[in-house]
Design an enzyme around this catalytic site. Sequence first.
Site, PDB file in Angstrom:
ATOM      1  N   TYR A 130       0.511  30.650 -47.662  1.00 14.45           N
ATOM      2  CA  TYR A 130       1.286  31.790 -48.150  1.00 14.45           C
ATOM      3  C   TYR A 130       2.247  31.377 -49.232  1.00 14.45           C
ATOM      4  CZ  TYR A 130       5.480  30.320 -45.539  1.00 14.45           C
ATOM      5  OH  TYR A 130       6.566  29.635 -45.076  1.00 14.45           O
ATOM      6  N   ARG A 190       1.696  26.316 -56.818  1.00 19.19           N
ATOM      7  CA  ARG A 190       1.778  25.766 -55.458  1.00 19.19           C
ATOM      8  C   ARG A 190       0.777  26.446 -54.536  1.00 19.19           C
ATOM      9  NH1 ARG A 190       7.493  25.861 -52.446  1.00 19.19           N
ATOM     10  NH2 ARG A 190       6.946  28.053 -52.222  1.00 19.19           N
ATOM     11  N   ARG A 215     -15.275  32.959 -33.897  1.00 13.59           N
ATOM     12  CA  ARG A 215     -14.359  31.858 -33.627  1.00 13.59           C
ATOM     13  C   ARG A 215     -15.107  30.544 -33.405  1.00 13.59           C
ATOM     14  NH1 ARG A 215     -11.739  28.903 -29.944  1.00 13.59           N
ATOM     15  NH2 ARG A 215      -9.560  28.395 -30.394  1.00 13.59           N
ATOM     16  N   HIS A 235     -14.135  26.241 -34.572  1.00 13.34           N
ATOM     17  CA  HIS A 235     -13.154  25.457 -35.332  1.00 13.34           C
ATOM     18  C   HIS A 235     -13.655  25.052 -36.717  1.00 13.34           C
ATOM     19  CE1 HIS A 235     -11.339  25.298 -31.386  1.00 13.34           C
ATOM     20  NE2 HIS A 235     -10.272  24.725 -31.901  1.00 13.34           N
ATOM     21  N   LYS A 269       1.845  24.780 -47.931  1.00 14.99           N
ATOM     22  CA  LYS A 269       2.598  25.943 -47.442  1.00 14.99           C
ATOM     23  C   LYS A 269       1.712  26.752 -46.501  1.00 14.99           C
ATOM     24  CE  LYS A 269       6.050  29.284 -49.005  1.00 14.99           C
ATOM     25  NZ  LYS A 269       7.091  28.867 -48.065  1.00 14.99           N
ATOM     26  N   GLU A 303      13.975  18.755 -43.902  1.00 11.58           N
ATOM     27  CA  GLU A 303      14.310  20.042 -44.527  1.00 11.58           C
ATOM     28  C   GLU A 303      14.624  21.041 -43.425  1.00 11.58           C
ATOM     29  OE1 GLU A 303      10.843  21.825 -46.444  1.00 11.58           O
ATOM     30  OE2 GLU A 303       9.537  20.959 -44.903  1.00 11.58           O
ATOM     31  N   LEU A 306       8.180  20.639 -47.769  1.00 14.16           N
ATOM     32  CA  LEU A 306       7.636  21.574 -48.744  1.00 14.16           C
ATOM     33  C   LEU A 306       8.474  21.414 -50.003  1.00 14.16           C
ATOM     34  CD1 LEU A 306       5.572  23.960 -49.089  1.00 14.16           C
ATOM     35  CD2 LEU A 306       7.608  25.391 -49.069  1.00 14.16           C
TER      36      LEU A 306
END
Length: 292
Positions: A33, A52, A100, A102, A147, A180, A205
């Site tokens: 995101y 990014r 579903r 993996h 991110k 962070e 990040l």
Amino acid sequence: MPRQAYVNGRYLPHGQAAVHIEDRGFQFADGVYEVVPVHRGALIDEEPHLDRLERSLGELRIAMPMRRRALQLVARELIRRNDLRDGFIYMQITRGVAPRDHRFPAQASPTLVMTTRRTKPHREALLRDGVAVITVPDIRWRRCDIKSVALLPNVLVKQAAVEAGAYEAWQVDDEGRVTEGSSTNAWIVTGDGTAVTRDASQAILNGITRLSLLNVIRAEGYDFAERPFTVAEAKAAREAFLTSSTSFVMPVTRIDGAAVADGRPGPLTKALRQHYLDYMAGQGAADRQVGG
Ligand code: PDD
């Protein structure tokens, strides 16, 4: 017009916008995101945010759901439909919908969701008094440079901060050094006036606000260093602050309940916040000039 969201090619009323239950974002947090600030209707640091985003996608081998230019047009259209002046646009891309399993699906088209949110100006009291942070062990994975929407550790430490009456939790690595915050980058100002923030690596990040503020600091000729600092060093610092797309530059005046210096926002922090606000205002003006 009611608030609108964008989901896979459609603009929908926010309350009706949804993705499938087998979206890999929902099942596996298999997605990334971005949060891009919007100031006076203009996107701030749009290109670095999209750089990014593309980097995060590349690291996970998820394709861009559309070309960058098209994504930018969708973002602008959503801002227009929501009549957004100040706030942010949230973009989320996942690997898509698949039964579903993996392993990566052989065929799946990435899911793209965008929403906007209006924000109020930061409360005067936060800027006047600064905010409190607590320190907590960093229990995250080793690719914090991506991110990713896998934010469970961040959620847990932010909740711990809220329950402790603090604004943010500063996460600490095994060597006692601050990595962070849950959704912000951490900074201190040392006794000789140097602004210090951890160097960009897989441990944090690399915040776009962090990068823009470093540019401002360079341009204004302030001293700075990109290196880790310990909790002890932060507690003995002259000033502390945090940065992000939603907090901008926010003074930190208490760490684990103890005052930073005299417990008031420091002069360099205040100056940097003002420089950053001016920078945002300038970006908005430039965006309007090119008709963005
Ligand atoms: N968070 N570190 C983490 C873990 C973050 O999630 C963020 C951003 C930052 C600051 O990055 P930037 O300056 O690019 O906003 C640092 C966003 C705002 C969020 O999750 O809401």
